[in-house]
Design an enzyme around this catalytic site. Sequence first.
Site, mmCIF file in Angstrom:
data_model
loop_
_atom_site.group_PDB
_atom_site.id
_atom_site.type_symbol
_atom_site.label_atom_id
_atom_site.label_comp_id
_atom_site.label_asym_id
_atom_site.label_seq_id
_atom_site.Cartn_x
_atom_site.Cartn_y
_atom_site.Cartn_z
ATOM 1 N N THR A 27 0.848 -1.191 0.000
ATOM 2 C CA THR A 27 0.000 0.000 0.000
ATOM 3 C C THR A 27 0.883 1.240 0.000
ATOM 4 O O THR A 27 1.744 1.383 0.857
ATOM 5 C CB THR A 27 -0.899 -0.042 1.256
ATOM 6 O OG1 THR A 27 -1.828 -1.107 1.081
ATOM 7 C CG2 THR A 27 -1.633 1.267 1.475
ATOM 8 N N HIS A 181 -6.947 -10.983 -0.049
ATOM 9 C CA HIS A 181 -6.249 -10.532 1.160
ATOM 10 C C HIS A 181 -6.943 -11.109 2.397
ATOM 11 O O HIS A 181 -7.903 -10.545 2.909
ATOM 12 C CB HIS A 181 -6.251 -9.002 1.212
ATOM 13 C CG HIS A 181 -5.247 -8.418 2.159
ATOM 14 N ND1 HIS A 181 -4.637 -9.148 3.158
ATOM 15 C CD2 HIS A 181 -4.724 -7.170 2.251
ATOM 16 C CE1 HIS A 181 -3.789 -8.362 3.827
ATOM 17 N NE2 HIS A 181 -3.828 -7.162 3.293
ATOM 18 N N ASN A 184 -3.397 -9.996 7.948
ATOM 19 C CA ASN A 184 -3.154 -8.691 8.587
ATOM 20 C C ASN A 184 -4.337 -8.043 9.299
ATOM 21 O O ASN A 184 -4.411 -6.819 9.407
ATOM 22 C CB ASN A 184 -2.586 -7.702 7.542
ATOM 23 C CG ASN A 184 -1.125 -8.006 7.235
ATOM 24 O OD1 ASN A 184 -0.511 -8.826 7.919
ATOM 25 N ND2 ASN A 184 -0.576 -7.369 6.216
ATOM 26 N N TYR A 186 -7.554 -7.781 8.514
ATOM 27 C CA TYR A 186 -8.646 -7.179 7.744
ATOM 28 C C TYR A 186 -9.863 -8.112 7.740
ATOM 29 O O TYR A 186 -9.868 -9.118 8.438
ATOM 30 C CB TYR A 186 -8.140 -6.805 6.339
ATOM 31 C CG TYR A 186 -7.042 -5.768 6.436
ATOM 32 C CD1 TYR A 186 -7.315 -4.505 6.982
ATOM 33 C CD2 TYR A 186 -5.732 -6.051 6.068
ATOM 34 C CE1 TYR A 186 -6.307 -3.554 7.123
ATOM 35 C CE2 TYR A 186 -4.713 -5.109 6.215
ATOM 36 C CZ TYR A 186 -5.012 -3.857 6.744
ATOM 37 O OH TYR A 186 -4.025 -2.922 6.901
ATOM 38 N N ASN A 241 -3.002 -5.051 13.245
ATOM 39 C CA ASN A 241 -4.299 -4.392 13.406
ATOM 40 C C ASN A 241 -5.158 -5.024 14.496
ATOM 41 O O ASN A 241 -6.366 -5.201 14.346
ATOM 42 C CB ASN A 241 -5.053 -4.381 12.064
ATOM 43 C CG ASN A 241 -4.340 -3.527 11.034
ATOM 44 O OD1 ASN A 241 -4.004 -2.381 11.307
ATOM 45 N ND2 ASN A 241 -4.077 -4.084 9.863
HETATM 46 C C1 LIG Z 1 4.491 0.214 3.116
HETATM 47 C C2 LIG Z 1 3.884 -1.149 3.272
HETATM 48 C C3 LIG Z 1 2.648 -1.416 2.722
HETATM 49 C C4 LIG Z 1 2.089 -2.690 2.805
HETATM 50 N N1 LIG Z 1 0.902 -2.947 2.189
HETATM 51 C C5 LIG Z 1 0.408 -4.210 2.151
HETATM 52 C C6 LIG Z 1 -0.746 -4.526 1.394
HETATM 53 O O1 LIG Z 1 -1.332 -3.681 0.687
HETATM 54 N N2 LIG Z 1 -1.189 -5.808 1.440
HETATM 55 C C7 LIG Z 1 -0.563 -6.787 2.185
HETATM 56 O O2 LIG Z 1 -1.006 -7.940 2.191
HETATM 57 N N3 LIG Z 1 0.551 -6.510 2.862
HETATM 58 C C8 LIG Z 1 1.058 -5.266 2.863
HETATM 59 N N4 LIG Z 1 2.239 -5.013 3.527
HETATM 60 C C9 LIG Z 1 3.019 -6.148 4.049
HETATM 61 C C10 LIG Z 1 4.042 -6.576 2.982
HETATM 62 O O3 LIG Z 1 3.403 -7.159 1.865
HETATM 63 C C11 LIG Z 1 5.040 -7.608 3.548
HETATM 64 O O4 LIG Z 1 4.362 -8.761 3.946
HETATM 65 C C12 LIG Z 1 5.803 -7.030 4.737
HETATM 66 O O5 LIG Z 1 6.338 -5.751 4.420
HETATM 67 C C13 LIG Z 1 6.948 -7.941 5.154
HETATM 68 O O6 LIG Z 1 7.869 -8.102 4.095
HETATM 69 P P1 LIG Z 1 9.299 -7.326 4.084
HETATM 70 O O7 LIG Z 1 9.979 -7.695 5.375
HETATM 71 O O8 LIG Z 1 9.989 -7.866 2.869
HETATM 72 O O9 LIG Z 1 9.001 -5.877 4.008
HETATM 73 C C14 LIG Z 1 2.777 -3.727 3.494
HETATM 74 C C15 LIG Z 1 4.027 -3.442 4.079
HETATM 75 C C16 LIG Z 1 4.588 -2.174 3.969
HETATM 76 C C17 LIG Z 1 5.949 -1.931 4.549
#
Ligand SMILES: Cc1cc2nc3c(=O)[nH]c(=O)nc-3n(C[C@H](O)[C@H](O)[C@H](O)COP(=O)(O)O)c2cc1C
Length: 375
Positions: A27, A181, A184, A186, A241
């Site tokens: 996001t 989704h 997290n 939701y 959340n």
């Molecule tokens: C800025 C940001 C936005 C995210 N938006 C989403 C999202 O839209 N949908 C989702 O399932 N996870 C979202 N996440 C979780 C990421 O998909 C991912 O699972 C999480 O960042 C862990 O991976 P990483 O350690 O490689 O960052 C978001 C994470 C971050 C940092």
Amino acid sequence: MNHPHLFSPLEVGPYQLAHRLVMAPLTRMRAARPSLAPRPLNAEYYAQRATPGGLIIAEASPVIASGFGSPGVPGIYSQAQVEGWREVVDAVHAKGGVIFLQLWHVGRVSHSSFQPGGGLPVAPSAVPIPTDLKTMTADGRVTTYETPRALRTSEIAGLIEAFRSGARNALAAGFDGVEIHGANGYVIEQFLHSHTNLRTDQYGGSIENRVRFLMEVTEAVIAVWGAERVGVRLSPYGIANGSGEADPMPLYTHAIERLNPLHLAYLHFIEPRSSGAGRAEVNWQNVPSAMVLFRPIVKGVLISAGGFTGDIAEAAIAEGHADAIAFGRIFISNPDLPRRLQQGFPLTPYNRKTFYGGEAEGYTDYPTHDAMEPA
Ligand SMILES: Cc1cc2nc3c(=O)[nH]c(=O)nc-3n(C[C@H](O)[C@H](O)[C@H](O)COP(=O)(O)O)c2cc1C
């Protein structure tokens, strides 16, 4: 026999991926306003991160206006949004990439200021998110969450229909598939977890009943796309959340065993060590690993995400814990992440301040490794 590694090909549904390094759904709150349609800046961002045969899971996109909990998030329910997404998809396809869209409804992780008509957010039950967690209103005020309104049984079919129409719109936009989704905290996870689902109808109570909403959404989306182009994202042991199940093992075992026979494109886990990565700098250790615990019962492709570096990803694939790894934060700051990991190039650190909202800064202005080389 050669063991698979990050840069081995992988079949995902009908797609032959050239490598196993996936862009996680992220996001970024940079859609056009007030249409909440993707715009050329968004297409440029995704195209920068596309590689031939590489899978991108585009950011969570509400399937209906009641599904929003943050400003500037792109939707997938209007014609303008479909057209905006088509530009994104075309830009990724032009680079040979494969792109799925994540279908979203936040449930109680919303605020009345986002709701059409200003009503309360809807959720399986009227259980608020704890007051130590804060949210933002549509006009940017920081506040506590409200107590959501419990959905009537007769309304649930309508919510499932919203996922179906979001899936149809994603198809119209030219995506290669969709991801549901279910992670997290939701709405789908609110149905799954016992402390957010106090329902006494067929959608609450037993594990089988709490999994029903996930299954009905998945079946509706499959009816549009075919199972081989549908993925599901789950976060067992996650606490994002205000979510969290005291004993996730029986719940997620049942959910996975119900999803297995559908022959989905993939299942996608978020490792609990990074639960909440979207909000804060977290990487908890000494928590269970979702992929290690559940891999033995997942039939089909398993993608894992959360706190992976190139080395940890290689090890996870070599050990067979996952088939592909999704990267979030380091894909934000390294548009050419696959090449950097393949070549062992250093990574550019990300700037958390520019994750959510804004324009090109912290979005499309991260350089590739080659652009950083002195001339
Ligand atoms: C800025 C940001 C936005 C995210 N938006 C989403 C999202 O839209 N949908 C989702 O399932 N996870 C979202 N996440 C979780 C990421 O998909 C991912 O699972 C999480 O960042 C862990 O991976 P990483 O350690 O490689 O960052 C978001 C994470 C971050 C940092």
